[in-house]
Scaffold this motif. Sequence first.
Motif, mmCIF file in Angstrom:
data_model
loop_
_atom_site.group_PDB
_atom_site.id
_atom_site.type_symbol
_atom_site.label_atom_id
_atom_site.label_comp_id
_atom_site.label_asym_id
_atom_site.label_seq_id
_atom_site.Cartn_x
_atom_site.Cartn_y
_atom_site.Cartn_z
ATOM 1 N N ASN A 1 1.051 -1.213 -0.042
ATOM 2 C CA ASN A 1 -0.018 -0.169 0.246
ATOM 3 C C ASN A 1 0.854 1.284 -0.022
ATOM 4 O O ASN A 1 0.826 2.178 1.190
ATOM 5 C CB ASN A 1 -1.228 0.263 1.059
ATOM 6 N N PRO B 1 -1.184 -10.780 2.313
ATOM 7 C CA PRO B 1 -2.329 -11.234 2.029
ATOM 8 C C PRO B 1 -1.313 -12.039 0.805
ATOM 9 O O PRO B 1 -0.975 -12.798 -0.096
ATOM 10 C CB PRO B 1 -2.475 -10.364 0.380
ATOM 11 N N ASP C 1 -2.796 -4.241 -0.579
ATOM 12 C CA ASP C 1 -3.632 -5.246 0.713
ATOM 13 C C ASP C 1 -4.839 -4.161 0.475
ATOM 14 O O ASP C 1 -5.072 -2.970 1.153
ATOM 15 C CB ASP C 1 -3.198 -4.924 1.484
ATOM 16 N N LYS C 2 -6.214 -4.945 0.082
ATOM 17 C CA LYS C 2 -7.210 -4.125 -0.553
ATOM 18 C C LYS C 2 -7.984 -3.896 0.885
ATOM 19 O O LYS C 2 -9.617 -3.411 1.246
ATOM 20 C CB LYS C 2 -8.682 -4.988 -1.271
ATOM 21 N N LYS C 3 -7.581 -5.120 1.777
ATOM 22 C CA LYS C 3 -7.972 -5.138 3.215
ATOM 23 C C LYS C 3 -7.646 -3.832 4.294
ATOM 24 O O LYS C 3 -9.366 -3.118 5.239
ATOM 25 C CB LYS C 3 -7.895 -6.004 4.383
ATOM 26 N N LYS C 4 -7.305 -2.635 3.387
ATOM 27 C CA LYS C 4 -6.737 -1.907 4.110
ATOM 28 C C LYS C 4 -6.341 -1.037 4.114
ATOM 29 O O LYS C 4 -6.464 -0.728 2.991
ATOM 30 C CB LYS C 4 -4.937 -1.811 4.935
#
Length: 148
Positions: free
Chosen positions: A35, A117, A145-148
């Motif tokens: 990111n 990930p 990281d799409k979750k962050k």
Amino acid sequence: MTRGLPLLTAVLALAVGCGKTDPSLVPVSGTVTLNDQPLANATVTFIPKDGTTGFGGVGKTDAAGKYRLAGSRDNEPGIPPGEYRVVISKRLMSDGSELPANDNTPPMNSPAKESVPAGYSSMAASTLTATVRPGMGPSDFPLKDKKK
């Protein structure tokens, strides 16, 4: 004593012969970010794909996310040219803290969890690849990281 001599000669011949067929090693280095931030203390592993000789190489990122691979041949810098699957892993303790520097506990036995990930960190699922060739530039990995 003379019975061991033919065996020793054969082993030496194989060792010398193998040395002659080893391809030259290519230095591999680059930067890993997650990111858009440097990913410090991550392990970068290059695993040879079919047709690529050697055993690959491993490196550790520094605070700036920079890594340099060491190959399997006497820890020399670099790996043989070819195609590689790349795995980038960073395990953290459950509280988010770093593993101690001297911790060699296998992941299966460690309380630490993977923080990268699975698409990058799993030996089976990593989608990262690299082509290693003489004269190549840095091999950078900008991870998301799409979750962050």
